[in-house]
Design an enzyme around this catalytic site. Sequence first.
Site, mmCIF file in Angstrom:
data_model
loop_
_atom_site.group_PDB
_atom_site.id
_atom_site.type_symbol
_atom_site.label_atom_id
_atom_site.label_comp_id
_atom_site.label_asym_id
_atom_site.label_seq_id
_atom_site.Cartn_x
_atom_site.Cartn_y
_atom_site.Cartn_z
ATOM 1 N N ALA A 180 32.449 38.317 5.469
ATOM 2 C CA ALA A 180 33.245 39.445 5.315
ATOM 3 C C ALA A 180 32.835 39.919 3.768
ATOM 4 C CB ALA A 180 34.711 38.816 5.445
ATOM 5 N N GLY A 240 32.499 35.377 8.170
ATOM 6 C CA GLY A 240 32.600 36.502 9.179
ATOM 7 C C GLY A 240 31.799 36.743 10.095
ATOM 8 N N GLU A 270 31.832 34.107 12.747
ATOM 9 C CA GLU A 270 33.100 34.387 13.739
ATOM 10 C C GLU A 270 32.570 35.848 14.519
ATOM 11 O OE1 GLU A 270 36.661 33.158 11.102
ATOM 12 O OE2 GLU A 270 35.479 34.962 10.230
ATOM 13 N N GLU A 299 34.295 29.567 3.844
ATOM 14 C CA GLU A 299 35.475 30.147 2.926
ATOM 15 C C GLU A 299 36.145 29.182 2.182
ATOM 16 O OE1 GLU A 299 34.899 32.556 7.086
ATOM 17 O OE2 GLU A 299 34.803 30.412 6.391
#
Length: 307
Positions: free
Chosen positions: A109, A156, A159, A179
Amino acid sequence: MSLSLRLHRPLSSSAAAILRTRRALTHSTPLSVRLMSTEQQPEKQYEFILTSRPSDGVALITLNRPKALNALSTPLFTELNDAVKAFDEDDSVRALVLTGSERAFAAGADIKEMKDKQCANSVAEVFKGKFLESWGLLTTVRKPIIAAVSGYALGGGCELALMCDIILASPTAVFGQPEISIGVIPGGGGTQRLAHAIGKSRTMELVLTGRNFSAQEAAAWGIVSRVVPEGEGVVVKEALALAETIASKSAIAVQAGKEAVNAAYEHTLNEGLRYERRVFHSLFATKDQKEGMAAFAEKRKPTWSHS
């Protein structure tokens, strides 16, 4: 295709009346028919992704933030959701491929976007703004999505790959949920989808240590379908070939198959078996079921109507 009908030469009003009379009596007046081909509309242009249709029934979406290693910002995901929704609604598209660059599928992200959400007011801001909730829209697509992963697929990016239906990985692919190293946990489904894929113990190790894992580990654990041979662009070529194979099947059966497999994550085994049978039974109401079984009996290739 549109049809344009025109007579060989202009007629006077009296000649036209005679022609109409003769046409009514003989029904045999020849007309010249000109076929007007309609060219395919150009793909919509985006800032952070590229879209194309490399072969019949297949759409390709490429993440395109090279300087940021395809970091997943809100604007990028807005474009991705828009493109995926358009392809999902397009009957000419029957399978999708999602990829990044050789260096990075998506390195995570966009931390720059998230770093200022740190005061008490930001809790209300991210909650009311449904921060990251739009990421899940990818999982509502009815058509199969194949992730072609090369390079980094972290946070991300990992994911995002897990949201896809099939993952192909290059030998250079590196997955991970790092993370914990920046003081948070996965927020786009990592803790849940990884646990479904590889179990509690391995997921705990990855989430609580933030360590990366290789394409070979991902294949051994069942996260990816397979690791493709080495070479630049090979993973995308393999993904497109797989998408072409899927697109050559009955679209309605493919979508039903995807729906039934995904139901395994939501139901108990008995409920899932009942659901599968209901979907199986419902396909007997389709034209493609009749065509497919007739083609098999007649030893010919089926011609799908996707209905």
